[in-house]
Write a protein that holds these residues in place. Sequence first.
Motif, mmCIF file in Angstrom:
data_model
loop_
_atom_site.group_PDB
_atom_site.id
_atom_site.type_symbol
_atom_site.label_atom_id
_atom_site.label_comp_id
_atom_site.label_asym_id
_atom_site.label_seq_id
_atom_site.Cartn_x
_atom_site.Cartn_y
_atom_site.Cartn_z
ATOM 1 N N PRO A 175 -36.950 3.362 13.536
ATOM 2 C CA PRO A 175 -38.028 3.784 14.606
ATOM 3 C C PRO A 175 -38.794 4.977 14.077
ATOM 4 O O PRO A 175 -38.338 5.541 13.115
ATOM 5 C CB PRO A 175 -37.181 4.321 15.719
ATOM 6 C CG PRO A 175 -35.668 3.587 15.318
ATOM 7 C CD PRO A 175 -35.570 3.497 14.061
ATOM 8 N N TYR A 176 -39.996 5.068 14.377
ATOM 9 C CA TYR A 176 -40.833 6.063 13.906
ATOM 10 C C TYR A 176 -41.944 6.534 15.021
ATOM 11 O O TYR A 176 -42.111 6.279 16.019
ATOM 12 C CB TYR A 176 -41.812 5.693 12.730
ATOM 13 C CG TYR A 176 -42.723 4.379 13.073
ATOM 14 C CD1 TYR A 176 -43.651 4.506 13.318
ATOM 15 C CD2 TYR A 176 -42.122 3.114 12.818
ATOM 16 C CE1 TYR A 176 -44.741 3.253 13.783
ATOM 17 C CE2 TYR A 176 -42.922 1.958 13.085
ATOM 18 C CZ TYR A 176 -43.926 2.077 13.816
ATOM 19 O OH TYR A 176 -44.922 1.277 13.869
ATOM 20 N N VAL A 177 -42.192 7.771 14.929
ATOM 21 C CA VAL A 177 -42.917 8.574 15.849
ATOM 22 C C VAL A 177 -44.460 7.921 15.587
ATOM 23 O O VAL A 177 -44.835 7.789 14.408
ATOM 24 C CB VAL A 177 -42.988 10.142 15.566
ATOM 25 C CG1 VAL A 177 -44.043 10.791 16.523
ATOM 26 C CG2 VAL A 177 -41.604 10.671 16.093
ATOM 27 N N GLY A 178 -45.089 7.935 16.761
ATOM 28 C CA GLY A 178 -46.580 7.644 16.625
ATOM 29 C C GLY A 178 -46.968 6.213 16.833
ATOM 30 O O GLY A 178 -46.042 5.322 17.175
ATOM 31 N N ASN A 202 -46.212 6.080 25.904
ATOM 32 C CA ASN A 202 -46.109 4.845 25.345
ATOM 33 C C ASN A 202 -46.910 3.886 26.371
ATOM 34 O O ASN A 202 -48.079 3.738 26.283
ATOM 35 C CB ASN A 202 -44.915 4.309 25.223
ATOM 36 C CG ASN A 202 -44.209 4.887 24.098
ATOM 37 O OD1 ASN A 202 -44.733 5.338 23.010
ATOM 38 N ND2 ASN A 202 -42.727 5.006 23.987
ATOM 39 N N GLU A 203 -46.215 3.257 27.377
ATOM 40 C CA GLU A 203 -46.930 2.413 28.315
ATOM 41 C C GLU A 203 -47.737 2.982 29.232
ATOM 42 O O GLU A 203 -48.522 2.499 29.957
ATOM 43 C CB GLU A 203 -45.663 1.425 28.901
ATOM 44 C CG GLU A 203 -44.981 0.600 28.028
ATOM 45 C CD GLU A 203 -45.976 -0.250 27.182
ATOM 46 O OE1 GLU A 203 -47.073 -0.772 27.821
ATOM 47 O OE2 GLU A 203 -45.482 -0.806 26.250
ATOM 48 N N LEU A 257 -38.090 6.388 19.793
ATOM 49 C CA LEU A 257 -36.717 5.742 20.157
ATOM 50 C C LEU A 257 -36.961 4.770 21.210
ATOM 51 O O LEU A 257 -36.306 3.478 21.228
ATOM 52 C CB LEU A 257 -35.612 6.681 20.425
ATOM 53 C CG LEU A 257 -35.223 7.515 19.089
ATOM 54 C CD1 LEU A 257 -34.184 8.773 19.694
ATOM 55 C CD2 LEU A 257 -34.743 6.669 18.005
ATOM 56 N N GLU A 258 -37.513 5.163 22.477
ATOM 57 C CA GLU A 258 -37.684 4.210 23.565
ATOM 58 C C GLU A 258 -38.572 2.969 23.191
ATOM 59 O O GLU A 258 -38.141 1.725 23.512
ATOM 60 C CB GLU A 258 -38.534 5.035 24.737
ATOM 61 C CG GLU A 258 -37.633 6.172 25.288
ATOM 62 C CD GLU A 258 -38.551 6.986 26.341
ATOM 63 O OE1 GLU A 258 -39.838 6.533 26.545
ATOM 64 O OE2 GLU A 258 -38.114 7.986 26.646
ATOM 65 N N ARG A 259 -39.539 3.240 22.330
ATOM 66 C CA ARG A 259 -40.552 2.217 21.953
ATOM 67 C C ARG A 259 -39.703 1.109 21.058
ATOM 68 O O ARG A 259 -39.621 -0.125 21.284
ATOM 69 C CB ARG A 259 -41.587 2.772 20.959
ATOM 70 C CG ARG A 259 -42.565 1.575 20.796
ATOM 71 C CD ARG A 259 -43.973 2.170 20.292
ATOM 72 N NE ARG A 259 -44.936 1.262 19.609
ATOM 73 C CZ ARG A 259 -45.064 1.076 18.495
ATOM 74 N NH1 ARG A 259 -44.324 1.786 17.435
ATOM 75 N NH2 ARG A 259 -45.884 0.153 17.972
ATOM 76 N N HIS A 260 -38.871 1.749 20.100
ATOM 77 C CA HIS A 260 -38.140 0.947 19.019
ATOM 78 C C HIS A 260 -36.903 0.058 19.944
ATOM 79 O O HIS A 260 -36.836 -1.068 19.789
ATOM 80 C CB HIS A 260 -37.503 1.617 18.108
ATOM 81 C CG HIS A 260 -36.573 0.812 17.252
ATOM 82 N ND1 HIS A 260 -37.306 0.319 16.271
ATOM 83 C CD2 HIS A 260 -35.390 0.655 16.933
ATOM 84 C CE1 HIS A 260 -36.220 -0.305 15.351
ATOM 85 N NE2 HIS A 260 -35.216 -0.020 15.836
ATOM 86 N N GLN A 261 -36.474 0.678 21.038
ATOM 87 C CA GLN A 261 -35.405 -0.045 22.079
ATOM 88 C C GLN A 261 -35.969 -1.184 22.553
ATOM 89 O O GLN A 261 -35.455 -2.264 22.925
ATOM 90 C CB GLN A 261 -34.746 1.166 22.577
ATOM 91 C CG GLN A 261 -33.727 2.083 22.077
ATOM 92 C CD GLN A 261 -33.535 3.106 22.589
ATOM 93 O OE1 GLN A 261 -33.823 3.484 24.000
ATOM 94 N NE2 GLN A 261 -32.920 4.095 22.068
ATOM 95 N N ALA A 262 -37.096 -1.081 23.163
ATOM 96 C CA ALA A 262 -37.902 -1.803 23.957
ATOM 97 C C ALA A 262 -38.290 -3.073 22.906
ATOM 98 O O ALA A 262 -37.980 -4.331 23.351
ATOM 99 C CB ALA A 262 -39.333 -1.420 24.408
#
Length: 372
Positions: free
Chosen positions: A125-128, A238-239, A353-358
């Motif tokens: 996972p990464y920021v941005g 994000n969303e 982390l939220e984006r990666h989990q999704a």
Amino acid sequence: MARKIRVAVIFGGQSGEHDVSLRSARAILRHIDRERFEIVPVGITREGRWLIGGDPLRELATASRLPLELEPVSSGAGSAPATGESALALLESLPGEIDVAFPVLHGPYGEDGTIQGLLELAGIPYVGCGVLASAVAMDKPTAKRLFASVGLEQARWIAFTWHEWQCQHQTLLARIERELGYPCFVKPANLGSSVGVSKARRREELLAAIELANRYDRRIVVEEAIDARELEVSVLGNEEPVASIVGEIVPSREFYDYEAKYIDPHSQLLIPAPISEEQAARVRRMAVEAFRVIDGAGMARVDFFLERSTGRILINEVNTIPGFTAISMYPKLWEASGLCFRDLITRLIELALERHQAQQRRRAQATQPFSG
């Protein structure tokens, strides 16, 4: 006690913005919440070697002769330089498990989707912003076309390659002088932090500016000069992205070039910008719209012009890895909006982390047999 989240802060890089990256990394390392996060500093030299362990920020700052006040930061592992060819293997062999990466790499090979693609391949996972948004935002002609597609007004511009310039020199020169006139700005198509940007007031300066831009990119953009105030907005999310309050830059120089942004302390940052509530609301809406049209995630700083004579608000560009230095607008705008530097870093990591989990959930669902 819960295990700390291990954050690989990646900085340096091979672009002309190497030193800016070191300044940004220093600020992030100073402000990150050490109670929640364990830091693994990862430096990339100008030649593309990766440095893990020891104190890579100090090593790179010393190599650049950059006068930074640095606290010791160590991952507790021996230095492990590697070439770009082994970067993926190096990421996968970082000491211990890396929970998330925080790329602080401004410009090519960091802000343009390159490092993002590498992290995607490594499953980190990464920021941005992701690969697409990063690449689009860095490529000025592509970004401008996308902004136009959703009706975001901008300055007139012309783009061409160095090959086209050599083959159609007179035609392009006549078109620039007819459609844009003087003064105008000349920029490399894929670079940030105003590196390689020149203001041309007459033909001789235009020719020299195009030569300079070609040192940094084979594609060149020429824009009309707008007599305008320079506004900036920080976007986070994000969303459901949100925009900060609006700030204004009053450059210490004729325009907000590299020196004015990162070295000269006399540029003024007016927070909030002295504009009407209606103007501020419109700028914030436009910032979120620009963020959405490139499919942004995590963070971006969106820059605008407020034309003095007409009051028109024109979008300039989106920066997907904005500066995080002591004088950078991105953290300062969020601080003025009620989110301090430390909490901003925390929120960015949470969003990563939220984006990666999704993404992981969608991939797991995609492997399930279709039962419709």
